[in-house]
Design a protein around this motif. Structure first.
Motif, short mmCIF file in Angstrom:
data_model
loop_
_atom_site.label_atom_id
_atom_site.label_comp_id
_atom_site.label_asym_id
_atom_site.label_seq_id
_atom_site.Cartn_x
_atom_site.Cartn_y
_atom_site.Cartn_z
N LEU A 183 -1.02 28.40 55.02
CA LEU A 183 -1.03 26.77 55.28
C LEU A 183 -1.33 26.09 53.63
O LEU A 183 -0.37 25.36 53.13
N VAL A 184 -1.84 27.63 52.46
CA VAL A 184 -1.78 26.90 51.46
C VAL A 184 -0.21 27.56 50.36
O VAL A 184 -0.13 27.09 49.46
N LEU A 185 0.19 28.63 51.14
CA LEU A 185 2.06 29.04 50.35
C LEU A 185 2.27 27.70 50.88
O LEU A 185 3.15 27.29 50.03
N GLY A 186 2.50 26.92 52.57
CA GLY A 186 2.62 26.23 52.66
C GLY A 186 2.86 24.78 51.73
O GLY A 186 4.01 24.30 51.21
N VAL A 187 1.62 24.31 51.50
CA VAL A 187 1.87 23.22 50.48
C VAL A 187 2.39 23.79 48.93
O VAL A 187 2.44 22.45 48.94
N ILE A 188 1.89 24.34 48.84
CA ILE A 188 2.21 24.98 47.14
C ILE A 188 3.43 24.63 47.21
O ILE A 188 4.55 24.41 46.23
N ALA A 189 4.32 25.33 48.37
CA ALA A 189 5.50 25.20 48.75
C ALA A 189 6.35 24.50 47.82
O ALA A 189 7.58 24.08 47.99
N ALA A 190 5.90 23.16 49.01
CA ALA A 190 6.03 21.92 49.56
C ALA A 190 5.86 21.12 48.25
O ALA A 190 6.16 19.56 48.57
N THR A 191 5.01 20.41 47.32
CA THR A 191 4.56 19.86 46.41
C THR A 191 5.46 20.54 45.21
O THR A 191 4.51 22.11 44.40
N ALA A 192 6.27 19.74 44.41
CA ALA A 192 6.68 20.28 43.30
C ALA A 192 6.38 20.17 42.26
O ALA A 192 5.65 21.37 41.18
N THR A 193 5.16 19.52 41.84
CA THR A 193 3.94 19.45 40.62
C THR A 193 3.12 20.60 40.79
O THR A 193 3.34 21.27 39.65
N LEU A 194 2.76 20.39 41.63
CA LEU A 194 2.43 22.45 42.50
C LEU A 194 2.52 22.98 41.88
O LEU A 194 1.83 24.10 40.71
N ARG A 195 3.96 23.57 42.13
CA ARG A 195 4.81 24.35 41.71
C ARG A 195 4.97 24.21 40.50
O ARG A 195 5.39 26.39 40.01
N GLN A 196 4.84 24.14 39.50
CA GLN A 196 5.19 23.63 37.64
C GLN A 196 3.63 24.43 37.60
O GLN A 196 4.25 24.14 36.23
#
Length: 407
Positions: free
Chosen positions: A63-76
């Protein structure tokens, strides 16, 4: 199997029994059955822990990986890249450790040296990557506090990705060294380690010492963060000179100490027992009871992987907001699909077009605006703006600061 116990009697008869038992301990193993030490009740208890903690760990970290991968602001942001690396390592741990442990101790499957060392390498890689990612997370928060003015210059996204590449390359290399040849030279005749078949004691000592060094560095990093935060809060209190504000600051320091104390207590409590048995295996002969105790302590490492998402990821306000926005987006898409299916085929519908436009264009923009608004709300205008601004990049400091601000 109970004959592995070493009698403690030193009398004439006891000495003979001691010699006989020592010979039994050092005897050659024809297969891996001499490592399968759990009795039926222990298999049930430890198997229940694995069957419960394994799926929970997998779902949480996925779930954590999915949220980070799906949110551009978090991936940066480097902080969330390190949290994503931790989640990935814990996903590996939930898969490799659970299947290997149950396959070996519960189902008593005896693999050859190559197959066993490959499985053990996967488990070692998962746990080494987990501890390494915890260290990177701690160092990220240390830089955020001690180098507040130049933090974003020192730790860019490119450097964060490079550090993760180095971490996982070193982790894979170290974990599969036994498979590449650094194994027990005598195999099982006689065996080198009483905890892991085919493992060289020198490798076991090196890996255990390496993990202990990483844990010590994590402890030092969090201690320095707490010291720096306490100094900053004390200076702010003396400058403002308000009694009520000073009491609030002290309460914030106490909350911060409790938060870090809980994180470190769980980490040390889960890792230290298993590492202690590994160090003991290098220097002394372990008894049957100690081998069984190690099997239980090793499951605590899996429990630590299950707790990590709660301590490092889901406590972050921005990640929780991103999760809620992602769920809201999925719900809107499902609602649009349902409403589209209820319409008469071939007839145009303005409602359908509105749903499509909202789900594809408005949702990302709305999520970004709300994330930015949350980030702005938690920022405080204080006399030392550079240090205060850096708190927004440390989840624990941001959460505690927000709690004290409302208290």
């Amino acid at each position: 199997m109970e004959e592995w116990e070493v009698p403690t009697s030193l009398g004439p008869t006891g000495a003979k029994e001691n010699t006989s038992s020592s010979a039994i301990i050092n005897r050659s193993c024809e297969n891996l059955e001499c490592y399968m030490v759990l009795i039926r009740a222990e298999k049930t208890a430890i198997g229940s822990i694995c069957f419960l903690a394994g799926p929970i760990t997998l779902l949480e970290n996925a779930l954590v990986l999915g949220v980070i991968a799906a949110t551009a602001t978090l991936r940066q942001r480097p902080s969330y890249l390190f949290i994503g690396s931790l989640a990935l390592a814990d996903v590996f741990a939930s898969c490799f450790f659970t299947t290997s442990f149950l396959d070996f101790h519960l189902f008593q499957r005896s693999d050859g040296p190559t197959a066993y060392l490959f499985k053990l390498g996967g488990v070692t890689m998962a746990f080494t990557g987990s501890v390494g990612s915890l260290l990177l997370t701690a160092l990220d928060r240390y830089l955020c506090i001690h180098q507040a003015s130049s933090y974003k210059v020192l730790l860019t996204r490119h450097r964060a990705l490079l550090s993760l590449l180095i971490l996982w390359s070193a982790t894979i290399f170290i974990s599969f060294l036994p498979l590449m040849g650094w194994r027990c030279p005598t195999g099982l005749a006689p065996r080198c380690s009483h905890l892991f078949p085919y493992i060289n004691q020198a490798y076991l000592a090196c890996w255990t010492s390496f993990i202990l060094v990483l844990l010590a560095l994590i402890l030092c990093a969090y201690a320095l963060i707490l010291w720096k935060a306490h100094r900053h809060e004390s200076s702010m209190t003396s400058l403002q000179g308000a009694a009520g504000m000073g009491q609030a600051r002290m309460r914030m320091d106490i909350r911060l100490a409790r938060t870090f104390g809980l994180i470190l207590l769980i980490m040390v409590g889960c890792w230290l027992p298993a590492l202690s048995f590994m160090l003991a295996d290098v220097s002394v002969l372990l008894t049957h009871t100690q081998q069984r105790a190690f099997a239980f302590c090793s499951t605590l490492c899996l429990v630590n992987s299950a707790v990590n998402p709660l301590l490092y990821a889901l406590r972050c306000r921005e990640l929780r907001v991103a999760l809620l926005q992602l769920l809201q987006g999925l719900r809107e898409i499902e609602r649009c699909k349902t409403s589209t299916g209820d319409l008469t085929p071939g007839l145009p519908s303005g409602e359908d077009n509105d749903c499509t436009a909202f789900s594809e264009e408005e949702m990302p923009r709305t999520r970004t605006i709300q994330l930015n608004s949350v980030s702005e709300m938690v920022k405080k205008q204080q006399l030392q703006p550079q240090i205060t601004k850096s708190w927004d990049d440390v989840p624990e400091l941001r959460e505690v600061n927000g709690a004290s601000g409302h208290g």
